[in-house]
Enzyme design. Structure first.
Site, short mmCIF file in Angstrom:
data_model
loop_
_atom_site.label_atom_id
_atom_site.label_comp_id
_atom_site.label_asym_id
_atom_site.label_seq_id
_atom_site.Cartn_x
_atom_site.Cartn_y
_atom_site.Cartn_z
N SER A 148 -4.86 15.29 3.23
CA SER A 148 -6.26 15.60 3.51
C SER A 148 -7.10 15.51 2.23
CB SER A 148 -6.36 17.00 4.10
OG SER A 148 -7.69 17.45 4.02
N GLU A 171 -8.14 7.94 -33.64
CA GLU A 171 -6.91 8.75 -33.76
C GLU A 171 -6.96 9.58 -35.04
OE1 GLU A 171 -3.77 5.87 -33.30
OE2 GLU A 171 -3.81 6.03 -31.12
N HIS A 230 -8.94 10.15 -18.37
CA HIS A 230 -10.13 10.58 -17.62
C HIS A 230 -9.77 10.50 -16.14
CE1 HIS A 230 -14.30 11.14 -16.59
NE2 HIS A 230 -14.72 10.98 -17.83
N ALA A 282 -25.18 -1.28 -23.29
CA ALA A 282 -26.33 -1.99 -22.73
C ALA A 282 -26.32 -3.44 -23.19
CB ALA A 282 -27.63 -1.33 -23.21
#
Ligand SMILES: *[C@@H]1O[C@H](CO)[C@@H](O)[C@H](O)[C@H]1NC(C)=O
Ligand SMILES: *[C@@H]1O[C@H](CO)[C@@H](O)[C@H](O)[C@H]1NC(C)=O
Ligand SMILES: *[C@@H]1O[C@H](CO)[C@@H](O)[C@H](O)[C@H]1NC(C)=O
Ligand SMILES: *[C@@H]1O[C@H](CO)[C@@H](O)[C@H](O)[C@H]1NC(C)=O
Ligand SMILES: *[C@@H]1O[C@H](CO)[C@@H](O)[C@H](O)[C@H]1NC(C)=O
Ligand SMILES: *[C@@H]1O[C@H](CO)[C@@H](O)[C@H](O)[C@H]1NC(C)=O
Length: 495
Positions: free
Chosen positions: A373, A181, A434, A280
């Protein structure tokens, strides 16, 4: 989440400034990675004679990898986990100071401890189920300061690297979120990627990667160059053992990579700011052991001895994880063209659209009644795919000696993840912005794709007002559609 490395419980920020530093590469490598990287900088004093920048970079990465040693990892793990160092305690502060001193000795440009006043709650033994928030009003003796060292530049990365070690992760990702921030404008404008380091080893079976689709190709090419640590795979690459043990099968013939969820410090960088991120670790076999994490996770039995005896006695899995993380950081910081691939994003978008479309098709009559749709979303994904394909074919002809051309495509690559951010955030979750990925609403550790559409469709048959429920599905499809369409446009040739 917990760290076998025990390194997140203090705050240390380090910067290495590249000569041509235009962009910031933010990362939080585990202690192992960063201590070794600090050491490596002087090592690269001897420059390679080759004039091809990509070859030079790759041979330097090999030298960097050769410097990573299992016995050092073992030593640091022991040292850092010897004394309990809960966030906000004196022990934690001393450990942070120790790391700061060592990083300075290794010659990093600048090492600073960043102080934040955060309200933390600690368990109270006599009242174990009573939770309170206690404002300590600056009681803690933390310091801020800046030190610039390292005058003798030898090898330097092309882009700035920031090594960060976050405090107060278990308390709600506080250290990383506060820092992000505070630095939000710099990060939004200059951050290329964020590589997370936590829980290096949660099993001894195979590699586990969660990352943005932009990083798939880089992960695959690096793991093809790293020898497998697994029994029965002598002389084979990490890619090969990983592929055999964790095949993507239905989606493609390659090792499986997972979506980023949360419950860890990459959250603010990826889910809120749209900075391409990855993590990872070595993991157990998901077929044999169906539980999450590992049995001693977050218990007092999680010590360096348990790693010595059971999890990774030779520290070979730790070494491989350090090479993957370090290799990612190295190439992201050093390749002339940022090693992102947009075509994998395109094929994943299609894959993710199929998932929500299949959910929707279970309600055929409602789709008709409410005129819902997925056509426009597929159209946007098709357009994104075309843009990604032509972008990468143009890259092949790029004049890498022309700084303006290089700058232009690197900006497009760097900002592609950012293009998926909706400033308004997801419904009821303003910090998850996101549009393609979010932590699942039902399990924060797991990632969900097209989360807005997914949540609108989830259990839709039990909603009392069907019209407004399906209107919300339509609204979420529209948001996803214009976001994907607009993101694809950022890859078009710059006139
Ligand atoms: C850890 O390393 C530091 C710095 O080298 C040293 O001062 C300290 O005594 C070590 N701690 C343990 C428990 O080995
Ligand atoms: C634990 O709770 C009791 C009762 O509220 C309080 O008297 C005591 O000071 C607390 N201990 C700590 C370490 O906060
Ligand atoms: C390590 O690998 C061996 C052999 O595959 C297995 O039996 C053992 O359970 C593994 N240990 C851990 C802690 O996962
Ligand atoms: C992965 O799965 C695909 C599709 O089933 C198969 O063709 C391929 O041989 C598998 N690869 C490995 C290494 O097992
Ligand atoms: C259904 O939506 C399409 C566009 O997606 C529009 O052309 C059509 O008029 C709509 N029909 C109704 C009944 O709302
Ligand atoms: C995709 O591109 C075509 C051709 O430019 C355009 O007609 C269509 O509207 C685009 N799709 C979306 C969802 O914007």
């Amino acid at each position: 989440m917990l760290r076998l490395l025990g390194t997140d419980d203090y705050e240390v920020g380090t910067r290495i400034k590249g000569i041509t530093a235009r962009a910031i590469l933010t990362l939080a490598l585990g202690a192992v990675g960063f201590l070794l990287l600090g050491f490596i900088i002087g090592w690269f004093a001897k420059s390679s004679g080759s004039s091809n920048p990509s070859q030079v970079s790759q041979s330097m990465r090999k030298e960097f990898w050769d410097e990573l040693k299992a016995e050092n990892i073992k030593h640091y793990l022991y040292n850092f986990s010897r004394v309990p160092h809960l966030a906000g305690t004196e022990e934690n502060f001393l450990l942070a100071k120790q790391i700061q001193t060592q990083w300075k000795e290794y010659g990093l440009d600048q090492v600073e401890l960043t102080h934040y006043d955060i309200l933390l709650s600690y368990p109270n033994q006599s009242h174990p189920n009573y939770i309170s928030i206690v404002d300590e009003k600056g009681q803690e003796a933390r310091q801020t300061g800046q030190t610039v060292v390292h005058e003798k530049a030898c090898w330097r990365p092309r882009r700035t690297m920031i090594f960060a070690s976050w405090d107060a992760e278990e308390f709600g990702l506080m250290g990383s979120t506060e820092w992000a921030e505070e630095n939000v404008k710099l990060l939004e404008h200059r951050a290329v990627a964020y590589i997370n380091a936590d829980s290096s080893v949660e099993g001894n079976y195979t590699l586990k990667i969660d990352c943005s689709p932009l990083l798939y190709q880089l992960v695959y090419s690096l793991t093809k160059e790293i020898p497998s640590p697994d029994e029965g795979f002598e002389g084979k690459s990490l890619y090969e053992s990983w592929h055999q043990k964790y095949n993507w099968t239905d989606f493609k013939d390659a090792p499986r990579i997972n979506k980023l969820g949360s419950g860890n410090d990459f959250e603010v960088f990826f889910q809120r700011l749209g900075i391409a991120s990855g993590r990872a670790r070595y993991t157990k076999s998901s077929k044999e052991h169906r539980y999450n994490g590992y049995p001693v996770y977050h218990s007092i039995y999680e010590t360096s001895e348990i790693v010595d005896k059971f999890y990774d006695p030779l520290y070979k899995n730790h070494l491989v994880v350090a090479k993957v993380r370090g290799g990612l950081v190295f190439d992201l910081a050093n390749e002339v063209i940022i090693p992102f691939n947009a075509q994998d994003y395109a094929s994943e978008l299609k894959n993710y659209a199929d998932i929500v479309n299949n959910m929707g098709q279970k309600h055929k009559s409602q789709l008709d009644t409410y005129n819902v749709s997925f056509y426009a979303l597929y159209s946007a994904i098709e357009n994104f795919t075309k843009s990604a394909t032509s972008f990468h074919s143009r890259l092949k002809d790029l004049d890498v000696k022309n700084p303006l051309e290089v700058r232009s495509v690197n900006d497009q690559l760097m900002y592609l993840e950012r293009a998926f951010i909706d400033p308004l955030g997801l419904p009821g979750r303003p910090f998850y912005r996101h549009i393609i990925f979010a932590p699942s609403s039902h399990n924060k550790y797991v990632g969900e794709s097209f989360p807005g559409i997914y949540d609108a469709l989830f259990d839709i048959e039990s909603k009392s007002d069907q019209r407004s429920a399906w209107d919300e599905v339509k609204r979420q499809i529209s948001i996803a559609t214009f976001t994907v369409q607009a993101a694809g446009q950022t890859l078009e040739d710059v006139l």
